[in-house]
Design a protein around this motif. Structure first.
Motif, PDB file in Angstrom:
ATOM      1  N   TRP A  36     -52.086  21.226 -19.602  1.00 49.47           N
ATOM      2  CA  TRP A  36     -51.908  20.216 -20.783  1.00 49.47           C
ATOM      3  C   TRP A  36     -51.390  21.110 -22.004  1.00 49.47           C
ATOM      4  O   TRP A  36     -52.315  22.004 -22.345  1.00 49.47           O
ATOM      5  CB  TRP A  36     -53.253  19.420 -20.872  1.00 49.47           C
ATOM      6  CG  TRP A  36     -53.557  18.527 -19.874  1.00 49.47           C
ATOM      7  CD1 TRP A  36     -54.369  18.357 -19.035  1.00 49.47           C
ATOM      8  CD2 TRP A  36     -52.859  17.293 -19.846  1.00 49.47           C
ATOM      9  NE1 TRP A  36     -54.502  17.182 -18.497  1.00 49.47           N
ATOM     10  CE2 TRP A  36     -53.469  16.345 -18.933  1.00 49.47           C
ATOM     11  CE3 TRP A  36     -51.987  16.593 -20.564  1.00 49.47           C
ATOM     12  CZ2 TRP A  36     -53.059  15.304 -18.674  1.00 49.47           C
ATOM     13  CZ3 TRP A  36     -51.546  14.956 -20.183  1.00 49.47           C
ATOM     14  CH2 TRP A  36     -52.183  14.557 -19.197  1.00 49.47           C
ATOM     15  N   VAL A 161     -51.827  12.751 -29.678  1.00 46.22           N
ATOM     16  CA  VAL A 161     -51.931  11.920 -28.808  1.00 46.22           C
ATOM     17  C   VAL A 161     -52.423  10.616 -29.423  1.00 46.22           C
ATOM     18  O   VAL A 161     -53.453  10.741 -30.112  1.00 46.22           O
ATOM     19  CB  VAL A 161     -53.125  12.480 -27.950  1.00 46.22           C
ATOM     20  CG1 VAL A 161     -53.441  11.352 -26.686  1.00 46.22           C
ATOM     21  CG2 VAL A 161     -52.450  13.681 -27.167  1.00 46.22           C
ATOM     22  N   ILE A 164     -54.261   6.655 -24.438  1.00 47.96           N
ATOM     23  CA  ILE A 164     -54.487   7.265 -23.286  1.00 47.96           C
ATOM     24  C   ILE A 164     -54.750   5.974 -22.222  1.00 47.96           C
ATOM     25  O   ILE A 164     -55.191   4.870 -22.700  1.00 47.96           O
ATOM     26  CB  ILE A 164     -55.717   8.115 -22.994  1.00 47.96           C
ATOM     27  CG1 ILE A 164     -56.821   7.614 -23.864  1.00 47.96           C
ATOM     28  CG2 ILE A 164     -55.130   9.362 -23.685  1.00 47.96           C
ATOM     29  CD1 ILE A 164     -57.780   7.025 -22.615  1.00 47.96           C
ATOM     30  N   ARG A 193     -46.540   9.335 -13.569  1.00 50.16           N
ATOM     31  CA  ARG A 193     -47.180   9.455 -14.917  1.00 50.16           C
ATOM     32  C   ARG A 193     -47.767  10.200 -15.370  1.00 50.16           C
ATOM     33  O   ARG A 193     -47.542  10.597 -16.626  1.00 50.16           O
ATOM     34  CB  ARG A 193     -48.169   8.051 -14.927  1.00 50.16           C
ATOM     35  CG  ARG A 193     -47.769   6.522 -14.483  1.00 50.16           C
ATOM     36  CD  ARG A 193     -46.732   5.925 -15.375  1.00 50.16           C
ATOM     37  NE  ARG A 193     -45.308   6.261 -15.058  1.00 50.16           N
ATOM     38  CZ  ARG A 193     -44.437   5.627 -14.401  1.00 50.16           C
ATOM     39  NH1 ARG A 193     -44.995   4.627 -13.401  1.00 50.16           N
ATOM     40  NH2 ARG A 193     -43.214   5.908 -14.213  1.00 50.16           N
ATOM     41  N   GLU A 196     -44.885  12.700 -16.319  1.00 51.97           N
ATOM     42  CA  GLU A 196     -44.193  12.281 -17.772  1.00 51.97           C
ATOM     43  C   GLU A 196     -45.162  12.644 -18.924  1.00 51.97           C
ATOM     44  O   GLU A 196     -44.757  13.103 -19.913  1.00 51.97           O
ATOM     45  CB  GLU A 196     -43.910  10.865 -17.708  1.00 51.97           C
ATOM     46  CG  GLU A 196     -42.820  10.314 -16.934  1.00 51.97           C
ATOM     47  CD  GLU A 196     -42.888   9.034 -16.408  1.00 51.97           C
ATOM     48  OE1 GLU A 196     -41.862   8.579 -15.824  1.00 51.97           O
ATOM     49  OE2 GLU A 196     -43.671   8.147 -16.647  1.00 51.97           O
ATOM     50  N   SER A 197     -46.533  12.498 -18.838  1.00 54.49           N
ATOM     51  CA  SER A 197     -47.573  12.721 -19.776  1.00 54.49           C
ATOM     52  C   SER A 197     -47.566  14.307 -19.966  1.00 54.49           C
ATOM     53  O   SER A 197     -47.948  14.730 -21.158  1.00 54.49           O
ATOM     54  CB  SER A 197     -48.886  12.506 -19.195  1.00 54.49           C
ATOM     55  OG  SER A 197     -49.051  11.102 -18.806  1.00 54.49           O
ATOM     56  N   SER A 201     -45.028  11.950 -22.835  1.00 50.86           N
ATOM     57  CA  SER A 201     -45.591  10.775 -22.484  1.00 50.86           C
ATOM     58  C   SER A 201     -45.318   9.952 -21.400  1.00 50.86           C
ATOM     59  O   SER A 201     -44.271  10.147 -20.860  1.00 50.86           O
ATOM     60  CB  SER A 201     -45.173   9.795 -23.908  1.00 50.86           C
ATOM     61  OG  SER A 201     -45.780  10.285 -25.113  1.00 50.86           O
ATOM     62  N   THR A 202     -46.353   9.254 -20.946  1.00 55.13           N
ATOM     63  CA  THR A 202     -45.907   8.340 -19.973  1.00 55.13           C
ATOM     64  C   THR A 202     -45.428   6.983 -20.568  1.00 55.13           C
ATOM     65  O   THR A 202     -45.879   6.648 -21.915  1.00 55.13           O
ATOM     66  CB  THR A 202     -47.450   7.797 -19.203  1.00 55.13           C
ATOM     67  OG1 THR A 202     -46.831   6.650 -18.394  1.00 55.13           O
ATOM     68  CG2 THR A 202     -48.453   7.281 -19.795  1.00 55.13           C
ATOM     69  N   ARG A 242     -47.899  10.535 -28.962  1.00 48.77           N
ATOM     70  CA  ARG A 242     -48.007  10.652 -27.346  1.00 48.77           C
ATOM     71  C   ARG A 242     -48.933   9.738 -26.619  1.00 48.77           C
ATOM     72  O   ARG A 242     -49.808   9.305 -27.275  1.00 48.77           O
ATOM     73  CB  ARG A 242     -48.434  12.068 -27.022  1.00 48.77           C
ATOM     74  CG  ARG A 242     -47.263  13.102 -27.305  1.00 48.77           C
ATOM     75  CD  ARG A 242     -47.754  14.561 -26.919  1.00 48.77           C
ATOM     76  NE  ARG A 242     -47.666  14.753 -25.620  1.00 48.77           N
ATOM     77  CZ  ARG A 242     -48.079  15.972 -24.859  1.00 48.77           C
ATOM     78  NH1 ARG A 242     -48.634  16.936 -25.475  1.00 48.77           N
ATOM     79  NH2 ARG A 242     -48.002  15.873 -23.526  1.00 48.77           N
ATOM     80  N   CYS A 243     -48.796   9.489 -25.289  1.00 47.16           N
ATOM     81  CA  CYS A 243     -49.511   8.294 -24.897  1.00 47.16           C
ATOM     82  C   CYS A 243     -49.558   8.966 -23.536  1.00 47.16           C
ATOM     83  O   CYS A 243     -48.479   9.576 -22.626  1.00 47.16           O
ATOM     84  CB  CYS A 243     -48.652   7.244 -24.544  1.00 47.16           C
ATOM     85  SG  CYS A 243     -48.229   6.276 -26.001  1.00 47.16           S
ATOM     86  N   LEU A 244     -50.829   9.261 -22.962  1.00 55.80           N
ATOM     87  CA  LEU A 244     -51.070   9.862 -21.671  1.00 55.80           C
ATOM     88  C   LEU A 244     -51.763   9.274 -20.667  1.00 55.80           C
ATOM     89  O   LEU A 244     -52.419   8.430 -20.964  1.00 55.80           O
ATOM     90  CB  LEU A 244     -52.011  11.225 -22.190  1.00 55.80           C
ATOM     91  CG  LEU A 244     -51.549  12.150 -23.159  1.00 55.80           C
ATOM     92  CD1 LEU A 244     -52.564  13.306 -23.145  1.00 55.80           C
ATOM     93  CD2 LEU A 244     -49.928  12.953 -22.928  1.00 55.80           C
ATOM     94  N   PHE A 245     -51.338   9.627 -19.556  1.00 56.99           N
ATOM     95  CA  PHE A 245     -52.044   9.144 -18.218  1.00 56.99           C
ATOM     96  C   PHE A 245     -53.234  10.245 -17.868  1.00 56.99           C
ATOM     97  O   PHE A 245     -52.851  11.274 -17.650  1.00 56.99           O
ATOM     98  CB  PHE A 245     -50.950   9.194 -17.366  1.00 56.99           C
ATOM     99  CG  PHE A 245     -51.663   8.495 -15.749  1.00 56.99           C
ATOM    100  CD1 PHE A 245     -51.756   7.388 -15.536  1.00 56.99           C
ATOM    101  CD2 PHE A 245     -52.003   9.893 -15.127  1.00 56.99           C
ATOM    102  CE1 PHE A 245     -52.202   7.094 -14.193  1.00 56.99           C
ATOM    103  CE2 PHE A 245     -52.229   9.283 -13.690  1.00 56.99           C
ATOM    104  CZ  PHE A 245     -52.687   8.284 -13.418  1.00 56.99           C
TER     105      PHE A 245
END
Ligand code: GDP
Ligand code: MN
Length: 428
Positions: A36, A161, A164, A193, A196-197, A201-202, A242-245
């Motif tokens: 990460w 971020v 999530i 996902r 991409e994260s 980002s997912t 950012r959008c995380l899985f």
């Protein structure tokens, strides 16, 4: 065109459809193993408001409250808001009764809307009462693992971020063919996902469990063709955040074993997603979407181009080829069909998933073209039944891989222990 030419064309079309998907999956499989590039703070404990929207959830609401009560988080830093939109099955009464009979460890607010407008509308109403720095949205029919917050919230310590989402496990994974097929979908979903994260980002969130930063959060989009979760993702991506899985943030859900119910859920979700990708494409064209383009383009390929190739080229060509082949040799075409149907169990699951996904996407696509067919929300009944299995599933209460460590537990005990308040409000 004879059978041979049809065969060559078919191979070409299959390559056209499968090739880009496999290439993207390989890219994501590599990406998901990267470290990460996020500042993760395991001690980050912001104030959280957990919002549970309900519409006719009498079957599961008590289980949901019990589940929320098992969440590991400092008691003075978490509040719950149940927001109900005129349920007709006594969801809120059950809530009140459960709360008088049981000792709920967090502050809880019950809100009731006089009429049902939409899930997003209910969430926006709840936001007016929310004090959390982080807003967690969780569906009534999703069961959270007790340490989901401890696992997920540390990722929000990074200023880049903004939101999530977690990983879904299927409660009734072995109950029927549909559930097994959905498990295959979930496995692929997981790789995509997560990959991409890691890249950025997912672009796909699940409302079963999602956490957003409050300070930058706009209201949930109330357009009936869009969903709360993925609508919020678009707003966040627009800012370049950012959008995380988060794979360790696990929740459980049930899959309807009835094909019609299953298709209804999938089509509604697919339609919402396609609408969202359409909105994002427009933002991209305007040059205001500040994210890596490859992920968006790949998702658009999967959700729009794939089903179009499938129905406009693959299916007609396959049928044409079979007819031409039958003209030459009926035995050969029968053998071919038999070989496909007798394929190994996992191949059958995969083929079924592939065909059904394309059917779902094309129906969703046609529906989104017609504004009056754009759907809001509905409650799917049959999958709710399976959630009762959970009551007896000890493993969900104390999932072995998900136990809080002793140090985490100690810090929780130190911080916890505030009086519980039950506030009720009705919308004017
Ligand atoms: P699915 O998981 O996509 O099939 O969607 P669900 O039918 O499970 O709905 C997601 C969550 O939103 C559930 O907790 C529903 O009870 C809730 N919900 C759906 N529509 C409304 C609504 O109009 N108002 C409120 N307050 N909640 C809703
Ligand atoms: Mn659901």
């Amino acid at each position: 065109m004879d059978a041979f030419e049809a065969f060559i064309a078919l191979v070409f079309v299959i390559a056209l459809q499968v090739g880009p998907n496999i290439a993207y999956l390989q890219y994501m499989k590599r990406a998901m193993r990267r470290p990460w590039n996020v500042k993760i703070d395991p001690n980050y404990r912001p104030r959280i408001t957990v919002i549970v929207p309900t519409y006719n959830e009498a079957k599961v609401i008590e289980m949901k409250l019990q589940n929320l009560n098992s969440l590991a988080y400092p008691e003075d830093k978490l509040e719950v808001i149940v927001v109900d939109s005129a349920s007709t099955d006594g969801t809120l009464d059950l809530c009140r009764q459960w709360l008088t009979r049981n000792n709920f460890k967090f502050k809880i607010i019950l809100l009731s809307e006089p009429i049902r407008i939409s899930k997003s509308h209910a969430l926006n109403y709840a936001l007016k009462y929310a004090n959390g720095e982080i807003i967690v949205v969780t569906d009534a029919d999703a069961i959270l693992t007790p340490d989901i917050l401890i696992k997920a919230i540390p990722y929000l310590a990074d200023p880049e971020v903004e939101a999530i989402s977690g990983r879904e496990r299927i409660v009734n994974a072995n109950a029927c063919f549909i559930a097994k097929m959905e498990s295959v979908y979930r496995d692929i979903y997981y790789m995509l996902r997560l990959g991409e994260s890691k890249v950025h980002s997912t672009q796909i969130f699940q409302g079963e469990f999602a956490a957003y930063k409050r300070n930058l959060l706009e209201l949930f989009v109330e357009d009936p063709g869009r969903s709360d979760d993925n609508g919020a993702v678009t707003e966040i991506l627009r800012k370049g955040k950012r959008c995380l899985f988060i794979p360790e943030a696990i929740f459980y859900d049930a899959v309807p074993c009835n094909l019609i119910d299953y298709l209804r859920v999938k089509i509604r979700r697919a339609a919402h997603l396609q609408r969202e990708f359409f909105v994002r494409l427009k933002l991209l064209a305007k040059g205001v979407l500040n994210i890596p383009k490859s992920i968006l383009i790949a998702n658009i390929y999967q959700h729009f181009v794939n089903p179009l190739i499938f129905f406009m080229l693959l299916v007609p060509l396959a049928l044409y080829f079979l007819i031409e082949l039958s003209k030459i040799s009926l035995t050969l075409s029968t053998l071919l069909i038999l070989a496909i149907t007798m394929a190994s169990i996992s191949a059958r699951r995969f083929i079924a998933l592939y065909v059904i996904s394309n059917i779902v996407l094309i129906i969703a696509f046609i529906r989104t073209l017609v504004p009056s067919k754009r759907q809001g929300w509905e409650a799917i009944r049959s999958s709710r039944e399976y959630l009762n299995i959970l009551r007896s599933l000890e493993k969900i209460k104390h999932p072995t891989s998900m136990r809080t460590t002793n140090t985490q537990r100690k810090s929780l005990i130190k911080l916890g222990g505030k009086p519980k308040v039950i506030v009720e409000a009705k919308q004017q």
